[in-house]
Design an enzyme around this catalytic site. Structure first.
Site, PDB file in Angstrom:
ATOM      1  N   LEU A   1      16.950  68.069  59.984  1.00 27.64           N
ATOM      2  CA  LEU A   1      18.400  68.321  59.967  1.00 27.64           C
ATOM      3  C   LEU A   1      18.903  67.257  61.201  1.00 27.64           C
ATOM      4  O   LEU A   1      18.452  67.069  62.130  1.00 27.64           O
ATOM      5  CB  LEU A   1      18.383  70.030  60.871  1.00 27.64           C
ATOM      6  CG  LEU A   1      20.016  70.165  61.363  1.00 27.64           C
ATOM      7  CD1 LEU A   1      20.887  70.354  59.938  1.00 27.64           C
ATOM      8  CD2 LEU A   1      20.125  71.599  61.727  1.00 27.64           C
TER       9      LEU A   1
ATOM     10  N   GLU B   1      25.493  70.309  62.814  1.00 29.75           N
ATOM     11  CA  GLU B   1      26.411  69.892  62.656  1.00 29.75           C
ATOM     12  C   GLU B   1      27.558  69.259  64.578  1.00 29.75           C
ATOM     13  O   GLU B   1      28.401  69.321  64.232  1.00 29.75           O
ATOM     14  CB  GLU B   1      27.271  71.254  62.336  1.00 29.75           C
ATOM     15  CG  GLU B   1      28.294  71.504  61.886  1.00 29.75           C
ATOM     16  CD  GLU B   1      28.915  72.564  61.774  1.00 29.75           C
ATOM     17  OE1 GLU B   1      28.102  72.632  60.207  1.00 29.75           O
ATOM     18  OE2 GLU B   1      29.364  73.534  62.271  1.00 29.75           O
TER      19      GLU B   1
ATOM     20  N   ARG C   1      30.340  74.587  56.350  1.00 31.08           N
ATOM     21  CA  ARG C   1      29.186  74.094  55.259  1.00 31.08           C
ATOM     22  C   ARG C   1      29.262  74.229  54.032  1.00 31.08           C
ATOM     23  O   ARG C   1      28.935  72.733  53.553  1.00 31.08           O
ATOM     24  CB  ARG C   1      27.934  74.781  56.057  1.00 31.08           C
ATOM     25  CG  ARG C   1      28.100  74.038  57.399  1.00 31.08           C
ATOM     26  CD  ARG C   1      27.011  75.123  57.397  1.00 31.08           C
ATOM     27  NE  ARG C   1      26.350  74.848  59.536  1.00 31.08           N
ATOM     28  CZ  ARG C   1      25.493  75.001  59.950  1.00 31.08           C
ATOM     29  NH1 ARG C   1      24.434  76.002  60.029  1.00 31.08           N
ATOM     30  NH2 ARG C   1      25.021  74.572  61.314  1.00 31.08           N
TER      31      ARG C   1
ATOM     32  N   PHE D   1      32.593  73.164  66.445  1.00 35.13           N
ATOM     33  CA  PHE D   1      31.705  73.064  65.230  1.00 35.13           C
ATOM     34  C   PHE D   1      32.766  73.473  64.004  1.00 35.13           C
ATOM     35  O   PHE D   1      33.357  73.683  64.300  1.00 35.13           O
ATOM     36  CB  PHE D   1      30.890  74.851  65.491  1.00 35.13           C
ATOM     37  CG  PHE D   1      29.498  73.861  65.670  1.00 35.13           C
ATOM     38  CD1 PHE D   1      29.184  73.441  66.796  1.00 35.13           C
ATOM     39  CD2 PHE D   1      28.228  74.195  64.773  1.00 35.13           C
ATOM     40  CE1 PHE D   1      27.503  72.474  66.889  1.00 35.13           C
ATOM     41  CE2 PHE D   1      27.421  74.534  64.904  1.00 35.13           C
ATOM     42  CZ  PHE D   1      26.705  73.348  66.593  1.00 35.13           C
TER      43      PHE D   1
ATOM     44  N   GLN E   1      23.134  79.077  51.920  1.00 33.33           N
ATOM     45  CA  GLN E   1      22.793  77.731  52.435  1.00 33.33           C
ATOM     46  C   GLN E   1      22.990  76.390  52.197  1.00 33.33           C
ATOM     47  O   GLN E   1      21.763  76.410  52.592  1.00 33.33           O
ATOM     48  CB  GLN E   1      23.863  78.166  54.244  1.00 33.33           C
ATOM     49  CG  GLN E   1      24.608  77.281  54.483  1.00 33.33           C
ATOM     50  CD  GLN E   1      24.869  77.667  56.185  1.00 33.33           C
ATOM     51  OE1 GLN E   1      24.146  76.908  57.736  1.00 33.33           O
ATOM     52  NE2 GLN E   1      26.548  78.155  56.190  1.00 33.33           N
TER      53      GLN E   1
END
Ligand SMILES: Cc1cc2nc3c(=O)[nH]c(=O)nc-3n(C[C@H](O)[C@H](O)[C@H](O)COP(=O)(O)OP(=O)(O)OC[C@H]3O[C@@H](n4cnc5c(N)ncnc54)[C@H](O)[C@@H]3O)c2cc1C
Lengths: 567, 247
Positions: free
Chosen positions: A242, A245, A276, A117, A230
């Site tokens: 979404l 990621e 991010r 990630f 964020q």
């Protein structure tokens, strides 16, 4: 009047984990405005971080390295003792969830699978395909059912009764019957989630209004670090659903309209797996400089998964594939996904310490609605699910310590006074006035999108602040269509709107005052991080004239001195 | 503005004012391509009629809130494209087999009661290891189909059995039970499966496959019913020939 040792507000991962930890020894009420299974935690996709070192590429991973990545990712605004605690607890809570039945994906040796990630030195994100929130939330709800936790679902909390620095419980509206009910409780835990819907474009569920944060603020409890919002790099064009990621973790590329893998220019080492804040700014820059693709729903960038092949996509990202087919008619096996960055997560929130305690006795907060702070100025992917379970569990330990040490007698009178205020507010919203709630909200969320976004300047923030103040004035004239208290979603929206405006106000003011760039907060007029002046948390407290009063608080630094943050 | 005018015909009812009875309201609204039924419902509530009641949350077919009957078939409003219908009238009704609270909102208590009855949680008897309980990739995969269930109750609304027998467990609860029965880590006794070994349980299913058609997540609850039936028959056989485990 109902009475409990503990009232937990929120049926997401945080609230359920706390309830599971408390319900065997204490009388617990879990109150949620939706059935727990409908909470936004259900939508988390990519995974939860823990340094299990199961991945062949992560044999020397450990909690200390996880802590360092978290602190660096936070742009040094996280409290390091809290980040360390979370990362140390991580393997325990993941194993505990597994023992409770969580169906994690597996490696071929039968251990929990882990994927890479963003912003992490090792592949340490445990997952279940792209449904990690779904499996975690189901597992905790199943646990709660096994233990017989008392759940009040479709009960909305409208106010917190705080008197002389002590919390006495909450006022709730039973949506089905329309009754207002005071719940007298020795301790109250808010686990009410994020405020995404204060923005126009958000990956968050429609119920994520941030009302818990606003309710606590109205009762005198500070909001912390609200300017740190964020923005996720990859949401689906149009609906902003979404795209995890994990899609980049599995090897997805980002392309501009020139066919360039543009992350080369911004994070040559980490590429698509930069944190991010950096990836979202890179995408936004490409768009602003004319290298995006145009569409009637807006400008977009391509997320290309085609080289992963059908089998890997079907196995690791089946949900993503479904979303793309159902919502934009694109099959990622054959075509790149059109994506745009948008609001995703609330680093800021109710000001609490690492024991989940606030400045008000008997009032606790944990999960996304809180700011401990473990995420500082930017949260790493996979660390939020971790925070919910770790701090839900820790709250279930610190609350008993308080209950055992004090003879707590919550005061009925304080609750009745608060209830009278709620009744008065409802009367106002159901009589007089000429504004519907929705257009007022629409003005607010568009102002937040336009002027409190990925890149910020003084002029834009001042314009947003003026809008927020205008919206506050308009709110005084809001009236809903029906005065019924039962099943009146418009009334609840109107009640929550007041809290959303307060949240928007704190975000905007915090952002205007913070004249530096750190993590997710990027000022075009102050491009550098300034540790001398700004290595501190922002606190917003409700002032006498309802304006937030801003103050600051030190960051806890233990082992990691701030360094330049490159990837 | 581009797009076409659609009529949304929505069943209205308020259990707190039953005398008004159920009736339809009609809303005319311009729909551009790509809009979902949920988006339109939100617009109706936000702009035209603030009294309309329906549940919604994630708007991405994940949370299971917005199940309703859309032009005669149970589905999630958030994943149904308005443009997918030939007709320019969209009829919205609440899910069957449950009492209406208001408009499109039903009382899901019976659904959750059935869910709770099957012991929907991992049951372990052996002590847990320090780390994870090992599970092979293949064993993990066996559950996949049933793990995907979002408990939206589309299947429960589509099933013909609850109308005739409100005591019937229903497709979602049985799918949940099969999810645990298939879990290599689960140690529930054969006796605990006996709980569904009657016509309130697996033998109540008419195998008309309505649940399979209605499921937005390809869970195929009938497969669970068939799977559980096989296990129960196998257990009975084992008992008869005297090799059954403890009851
Ligand atoms: C699409 C998406 C994907 C994500 N993926 C990941 C990921 O892969 N990894 C990761 O680490 N993080 C991820 N996140 C972030 C993470 O999912 C959330 O931060 C986390 O689930 C929040 O959990 P919570 O328990 O704090 O709150 P929530 O799950 O949001 O629950 C809030 C609860 O509070 C209740 N509530 C709120 N207000 C009131 C009120 N006034 N009265 C009564 N009840 C109320 C709600 O009903 C709900 O039950 C993702 C977020 C999104 C948006």
């Amino acid at each position: 009047m109902l009475e409990y040792d503990v009232v937990i507000v929120g049926g997401g991962l945080t609230g359920l984990r706390a309830a599971v930890g408390l319900s065997e020894k204490y009388s617990v009420a879990l109150v949620s405005k939706v059935h727990p299974i409908r909470s936004h935690s259900i939508a988390a996709q990519g995974g939860i971080n823990a340094s299990l070192a199961n991945n062949p590429d992560s044999k020397d991973d450990n909690p200390e390295k996880h802590t360092f990545d978290t602190v660096k990712g936070s742009d040094y605004l996280a409290d390091q003792d809290a980040a360390e605690l979370m990362c140390k607890e991580a393997p325990n809570v993941v194993f505990e969830m597994e023992h409770w039945g969580c169906p994690f994906s597996r490696f071929s040796d039968g251990t929990i699978a882990q994927r890479p990630f963003g912003g992490a030195g090792y592949p340490r994100t445990c997952y279940s395909a792209d449904l990690t929130g779904h499996v975690l939330l189901n597992t905790l709800y199943e646990r709660a059912v096994a233990l017989g936790v008392r759940v009040f679902y479709e009960y909305v909390v409208l106010a917190l009764a705080v008197d002389e620095g002590v919390c006495h419980g909450v006022i709730v509206l039973d949506q089905v019957s329309g009754k207002l009910i005071p719940i007298r409780a020795k301790t109250t835990l808010f686990a009410t989630g994020g405020y995404g819907r204060v923005y126009f474009h958000s990956t968050n569920a429609l119920i994520n209004t941030g009302s818990g944060i606003g309710i606590a603020y109205a009762a005198g409890i500070a909001m912390k670090d609200m300017e740190f919002v964020q923005f996720h790099p990859t949401s689906l064009l149009g609906t902003n659903i979404l795209i995890t990621e994990g899609a980049r973790g599995e090897g997805g590329y980002l392309f501009n309209n020139k066919g360039e893998r543009f992350m080369e220019r911004y994070a040559p080492k980490a590429m698509e797996l930069a944190p991010r804040d950096i990836t979202a700014r890179s995408i936004k820059t490409e768009m602003e400089e004319g290298r995006g693709f145009e569409h009637e729903f807006g400008t977009y960038i391509q997320l290309d998964l085609r080289h992963l092949g059908e089998q890997k996509i079907a196995e690791r990202l089946p949900g993503i594939r479904r979303f793309c087919i159902d919502f934009v008619n694109v099959d990622p096996v054959y075509e790149p996904i059109p994506i745009m960055p948008c609001q995703h997560y609330s680093m800021g929130g109710i000001d609490v310490n690492m024991r989940c305690e606030s400045a008000v006795k008997g009032f606790y907060a944990a999960g996304e609605c809180s700011s401990v702070s473990v995420h500082g100025a930017n949260r790493l992917g996979g660390n939020s699910l971790l925070e919910t379970i770790v701090f839900g569990k820790l709250a279930s330990r610190s609350i008993p310590e308080y209950l055992e040490a004090h003879d707590v007698r919550p005061d009925e009178k304080a609750l009745l006074r608060t209830q009278a205020q709620v009744e008065q507010k409802i009367r106002r919203l159901t009589s007089g006035g000429n504004e519907k709630p929705f257009p007022v909200l629409d003005t607010l969320r568009k102002a937040m999108d336009d002027d409190v976004g990925i890149f910020r300047t003084r002029a834009e923030l001042e314009r947003a602040l003026a809008k927020v103040i205008e919206v506050k004035e308009r709110y005084r004239h809001v009236r809903v269509s029906s005065s019924a208290l039962h099943m009146n979603y418009e009334l609840i929206a109107a009640m929550e709107l007041e809290q959303m405006i307060d949240v928007g106000h704190a975000i905007t003011l915090g952002a205007l005052l913070r004249e530096e760039s750190r993590g997710s907060h990027f000022r075009r007029d102050f491009k550098e991080r300034n540790d001398d002046a700004w290595l501190k948390h922002t606190l917003a407290t409700k002032g006498p004239d309802t304006e937030p009063v801003i103050s600051y608080k030190d960051v806890t630094i233990t082992r990691y001195q701030p360094m330049a943050r490159t990837y | 503005m581009s797009g076409e005018i659609y009529t949304f015909k929505i069943l209205r009812y308020d259990a707190q004012s039953p005398d008004k009875g159920p009736y339809f309201d009609y809303y005319k609204i311009r729909v551009i391509t790509g809009l979902t039924v949920l988006t339109v419902l939100l617009r109706i509530r936000d702009e035209l009629d603030g009294t309309l009641a329906f549940r919604s949350s994630c708007r991405s077919a994940t949370c299971g809130s917005c199940a309703m009957v859309i032009n005669g078939l149970p589905n999630l409003a958030c994943r149904t494209q308005v443009g997918s219908f030939q007709d320019k009238t969209i009829i919205l009704e609440p899910l069957p087999n449950m009492e209406v609270i208001k408009d499109l909102v039903v009382d899901m208590t019976p659904f959750w009661n059935m869910y709770e009855k099957v012991e929907p949680y991992l049951i372990r008897k052996s002590p847990n290891p320090e780390k994870e309980i090992f599970q092979s990739e293949q064993d993990r995969k066996k559950m996949d189909q049933f793990v995907n269930c979002i408990l939206c109750a589309c299947c429960y609304g589509a099933c013909p059995v609850p109308a005739r027998d409100p005591g019937y467990a229903g497709p979602a609860a049985l799918a949940k039970l099969e999810r645990f029965a298939l879990d290599s880590r689960d140690e529930r006794s054969a006796a605990s499966l006996e709980r569904v070994n009657d016509d309130k349980g697996v033998w109540g299913c008419d195998t008309l496959f309505r649940c399979i058609d209605a499921c937005p997540k390809e869970v195929r609850p009938t497969d669970a019913v068939v799977g559980l039936r096989k296990t129960l028959v196998k257990n009975k056989f084992k008992r008869t020939i005297g090799i059954g485990g403890k009851e």
